[in-house]
Design an enzyme around this catalytic site. Structure first.
Site, PDB file in Angstrom:
ATOM      1  CE  LYS A   1       1.648  36.866 -47.860  1.00 17.86           C
ATOM      2  NZ  LYS A   1       1.779  37.034 -49.311  1.00 17.86           N
TER       3      LYS A   1
HETATM    4  P1  NAD Z   1       8.577  45.440 -50.271  1.00 19.82           P
HETATM    5  O1  NAD Z   1       8.806  45.403 -48.821  1.00 19.82           O
HETATM    6  O2  NAD Z   1       9.711  45.110 -51.189  1.00 19.82           O
HETATM    7  O3  NAD Z   1       8.007  46.878 -50.704  1.00 19.82           O
HETATM    8  C1  NAD Z   1       6.907  47.500 -50.114  1.00 19.82           C
HETATM    9  C2  NAD Z   1       6.895  48.958 -50.538  1.00 19.82           C
HETATM   10  O4  NAD Z   1       5.701  49.580 -50.056  1.00 19.82           O
HETATM   11  C3  NAD Z   1       8.052  49.771 -49.989  1.00 19.82           C
HETATM   12  O5  NAD Z   1       8.470  50.693 -50.970  1.00 19.82           O
HETATM   13  C4  NAD Z   1       7.430  50.500 -48.801  1.00 19.82           C
HETATM   14  O6  NAD Z   1       8.110  51.701 -48.478  1.00 19.82           O
HETATM   15  C5  NAD Z   1       6.067  50.777 -49.369  1.00 19.82           C
HETATM   16  N1  NAD Z   1       5.047  51.079 -48.353  1.00 19.82           N
HETATM   17  C6  NAD Z   1       4.885  50.522 -47.128  1.00 19.82           C
HETATM   18  N2  NAD Z   1       3.849  51.093 -46.487  1.00 19.82           N
HETATM   19  C7  NAD Z   1       3.342  52.005 -47.338  1.00 19.82           C
HETATM   20  C8  NAD Z   1       2.250  52.927 -47.263  1.00 19.82           C
HETATM   21  N3  NAD Z   1       1.488  52.982 -46.189  1.00 19.82           N
HETATM   22  N4  NAD Z   1       2.024  53.734 -48.314  1.00 19.82           N
HETATM   23  C9  NAD Z   1       2.803  53.659 -49.427  1.00 19.82           C
HETATM   24  N5  NAD Z   1       3.834  52.808 -49.558  1.00 19.82           N
HETATM   25  C10 NAD Z   1       4.099  52.003 -48.520  1.00 19.82           C
HETATM   26  O7  NAD Z   1       7.331  44.461 -50.546  1.00 19.82           O
HETATM   27  P2  NAD Z   1       6.893  43.788 -51.920  1.00 19.82           P
HETATM   28  O8  NAD Z   1       7.387  42.379 -51.900  1.00 19.82           O
HETATM   29  O9  NAD Z   1       7.197  44.691 -53.050  1.00 19.82           O
HETATM   30  O10 NAD Z   1       5.307  43.680 -51.702  1.00 19.82           O
HETATM   31  C11 NAD Z   1       4.415  44.749 -52.047  1.00 19.82           C
HETATM   32  C12 NAD Z   1       3.012  44.192 -52.215  1.00 19.82           C
HETATM   33  O11 NAD Z   1       3.023  43.170 -53.225  1.00 19.82           O
HETATM   34  C13 NAD Z   1       2.413  43.532 -50.983  1.00 19.82           C
HETATM   35  O12 NAD Z   1       1.018  43.738 -50.983  1.00 19.82           O
HETATM   36  C14 NAD Z   1       2.703  42.053 -51.205  1.00 19.82           C
HETATM   37  O13 NAD Z   1       1.844  41.205 -50.475  1.00 19.82           O
HETATM   38  C15 NAD Z   1       2.465  41.986 -52.689  1.00 19.82           C
HETATM   39  N6  NAD Z   1       3.060  40.823 -53.359  1.00 19.82           N
HETATM   40  C16 NAD Z   1       4.402  40.585 -53.271  1.00 19.82           C
HETATM   41  C17 NAD Z   1       4.938  39.493 -53.945  1.00 19.82           C
HETATM   42  C18 NAD Z   1       6.418  39.215 -53.971  1.00 19.82           C
HETATM   43  O14 NAD Z   1       6.836  38.318 -54.726  1.00 19.82           O
HETATM   44  N7  NAD Z   1       7.241  39.936 -53.240  1.00 19.82           N
HETATM   45  C19 NAD Z   1       4.101  38.634 -54.671  1.00 19.82           C
HETATM   46  C20 NAD Z   1       2.738  38.925 -54.749  1.00 19.82           C
HETATM   47  C21 NAD Z   1       2.235  40.028 -54.091  1.00 19.82           C
END
Ligand code: NAD
Length: 421
Positions: A111
């Site tokens: 990561k």
């Molecule tokens: P992203 O940046 O596209 O979206 C994150 C979202 O969370 C946004 O809408 C943001 O406004 C919101 N957010 C941020 N802080 C917040 C808070 N304190 N309270 C509520 N909402 C909040 O990111 P993503 O890629 O969608 O990732 C989201 C989660 O999924 C993370 O935990 C990430 O590690 C996990 N994840 C992502 C992927 C991927 O392929 N992108 C894969 C596995 C896991």
């Protein structure tokens, strides 16, 4: 915001180690293996300069961590966020090791992250930061060593810049050094949607097991970015009613249901769900406690804690985010009969299609979307079935079951390779 205060107080690395310790006890893992698997293999911290638009120079701090490489090269996303710490990146790297193992793809866990609020930077500054950070961590990354992907606040464009920078540095085009790239650069069809799609595949399996009719389910989603947005859209397509959505600014609630596409269009224009016409504004904390059947945390770590776990009313919690639940909260949810689809299983669709992308890049042979989604469904349903079987057989929660499967696979690979020298 309440959620941010809670998140700041709990160290995700301690959470990750606690979860591992529990699995190690269940598996009766040898003390030597416990010591090896409990720590990351490598941690790189970099402080690097970026020229800002006004001509000044800023120094940013970034990390790349590789947890365990016994089963293959490191794989894991790059996060841009003002709260990124080395401990957070270590936890996320360890979770990646288990995630790759639970779905049976041949990667270890990695990561990366940069401590920055990209919303405060121009596009050109984000590009400069990405290119310099890529160069700084290029002592670790390579198609057969460590392959980054998007995470919070990074996307296909970020991956395109990383791929280009790495390729410029080595002198040839190396598409397989990152995944989650645009399709024009060797990205896979379906990668952008893969995590959310995998979340919904696992919800469909869980609903079947729990005898829940998705057509009658009300769903709340915390975080409306890549993963939350796609999960909300696809669960609505399954017939469920999405009643709550949120982002870093706050949450919206409409008991009769929200039109997810209309909210997505609203966010395109206003950059937040807040203000969406016809919905009530609530806090992120209230969203987690909504009267609903399925809760999808899809934002950041440690959102469900001992303080609010008892107030969660959803029967099913599908962990789209990494590490949204603390071990103390887990116990409360388990005691209250909540069915948790653990993160390392629930959100593994992203890394699974990343693996498909890597394979396609290495073979220079590209698949159509139907093939990608079918193979993704196969991987997710098989992993869900094995986890459920373990959970029922051992009478443990789905999280402990997923950890037992994953940790055993990594422990087997680590021990059969032996201790060098
Ligand atoms: P992203 O940046 O596209 O979206 C994150 C979202 O969370 C946004 O809408 C943001 O406004 C919101 N957010 C941020 N802080 C917040 C808070 N304190 N309270 C509520 N909402 C909040 O990111 P993503 O890629 O969608 O990732 C989201 C989660 O999924 C993370 O935990 C990430 O590690 C996990 N994840 C992502 C992927 C991927 O392929 N992108 C894969 C596995 C896991």
């Amino acid at each position: 915001m309440a959620t941010q205060t809670i998140a700041a107080a709990i160290n995700p690395w301690h959470v990750a180690q606690q979860q591992f310790d529990l699995a190690a006890v269940h598996l009766n893992l040898s003390p030597g293996l416990r010591k090896v698997l409990r720590e990351p293999k490598r941690e790189l911290t970099v402080h690097f300069p970026v020229k800002m638009d006004d001509g000044t120079v800023e120094v940013f701090t970034g990390y790349r961590v590789q947890h365990n490489l016994s089963r293959g090269p490191a794989k894991g996303g790059i996060r841009y966020h003002q709260d990124v710490t080395l401990d957070e990146v270590k936890a996320l790297a360890m979770w990646m090791t288990w995630k790759c193992a639970v779905v049976g793809i041949p990667f270890g866990g990695g990561k990366g992250g940069v401590r920055v609020d990209p919303k405060k930077l121009s596009l050109r500054e984000v590009e400069g930061l990405t290119r310099r950070f890529t160069t700084e961590i290029s002592i670790l990354i390579a198609p057969d060593r460590d392959i980054p992907a998007p995470d919070v606040n990074t996307n296909a464009q970020t991956m395109a810049w990383m791929m280009d920078t790495y390729s410029m540095n080595v002198g040839y085009t190396a598409p397989a050094v990152v995944t989650g790239k645009p399709v024009a650069l060797g990205g896979s069809e379906g990668r952008t949607e893969a995590t959310g799609r995998g979340v919904v595949y696992s919800i469909v399996e869980a609903a079947r097991h729990l005898d829940m009719d998705l057509g009658k389910c009300r769903v709340a989603v915390q975080g409306f970015g890549n993963v939350g947005g796609v999960s909300a859209r696809l669960i609505a397509a399954e017939g469920a009613t999405v009643v709550g959505l949120s982002d870093w600014m706050g949450a919206i609630y409409r008991p009769q249901g929200l039109d997810v596409d209309a909210v997505l269009a609203w966010v395109q224009e206003h950059r937040t769900v807040m203000g969406f016409p016809g919905a009530r504004e609530i806090t992120n904390g209230e969203l987690l406690e909504l009267d609903c059947d399925i809760l999808i945390p899809a934002a950041l770590e440690t959102q469900i804690t001992a303080a609010n776990a008892g107030k969660i009313r959803a029967r099913m919690i599908a962990e789209a985010a990494n590490g949204p639940t603390t071990p103390e909260a887990d116990e409360i949810l388990h005691k209250n009969g909540r069915f948790v689809i653990p993160d390392i299983l629930c959100n593994a669709g992203g890394v699974t299609v990343s693996y498909f992308e890597w394979v396609q890049d290495l073979e220079r042979d590209f698949w159509n979307i139907g093939h990608v989604n079918e193979k993704l469904r196969e991987v997710m349903t098989k992993a869900f079935a094995s986890t459920l079987e373990m959970s029922l057989k051992q009478e443990v929660s789905m999280r402990t079951a997923a950890y037992m499967l994953a940790v055993q696979r990594v422990a087997d690979a680590t021990s059969v390779r032996g201790l060098y020298p």
